[in-house]
Design an enzyme around this catalytic site. Sequence first.
Site, short mmCIF file in Angstrom:
data_model
loop_
_atom_site.label_atom_id
_atom_site.label_comp_id
_atom_site.label_asym_id
_atom_site.label_seq_id
_atom_site.Cartn_x
_atom_site.Cartn_y
_atom_site.Cartn_z
N HIS A 48 20.48 16.68 -1.02
CA HIS A 48 21.75 17.20 -1.52
C HIS A 48 21.72 17.30 -3.06
CE1 HIS A 48 26.19 17.54 -1.93
NE2 HIS A 48 25.99 16.80 -2.99
N GLU A 49 21.19 16.26 -3.69
CA GLU A 49 21.09 16.29 -5.16
C GLU A 49 20.12 17.37 -5.61
OE1 GLU A 49 23.35 14.87 -6.64
OE2 GLU A 49 24.00 13.56 -5.01
ZN LIG Z 1 26.98 16.59 -4.81
#
Ligand SMILES: [Zn+2]
Length: 227
Positions: A98-99
Amino acid sequence: MGFDTGILLLIPGLLIGLWAQFRVKSTFSKFSKVHTLAGIPASQSVADMLRRENMGGVKIERTSGTLTDHFDPGSDTLRLSDSVFASDSVAALGIAAHEAGHALQKMDNYAPLAIRSAVVPSVKIGSNLAWPIFLVGLIANWEPLMFAGIVLFALVVLFSLISLPVEFDASRRALKMLSEGGYITEEERTGVKRVLSAAAMTYVATAIAAILQLLRLLLLANGRRRR
Ligand SMILES: [Zn+2]
């Protein structure tokens, strides 16, 4: 509308916030115990993922705390928390990817991310000064000051709303990278989805709470005007 009636508006926001926090923590904890078949630590998987996307220049660092993972667009650094960095769990892979999704957004000049980054400084000022300015205006019964407080708080609401597409899009990119790169199995994908949607709910909760707070400010200002 009395002075304190509007405070009731804050209760649903508070409850949704607590529920979202509880849910993200329990989902994360559950899937932290589920190891991926590939068995590669999240920091390594994500470094590999970024290289494939021609983003090998992004630095990957370890940071303390739980769920403190973030991408810093200023220094192109992806910081993974202690419970994610060296873990090969479904939860760790989901959060790390996600990052990396945020890093990809920056590379693509994804507009909502650019807007969010641009409003950060004014939002910081807004969130610190909105209530003090508004309250002084309320006590002094001076409308322009109340209005200024409301405008400052509206910036906070705007920030929480623009965060929603940014967060959902980062999770979409994460799932795509994880699946296409073969980092997770079809079954693990379901777990990653659950972790990421629990994390996204905290942003939805923050946005709802901010909107309710704004409504309360408007009610307070309106009540004072009619006196
Ligand atoms: Zn985020």
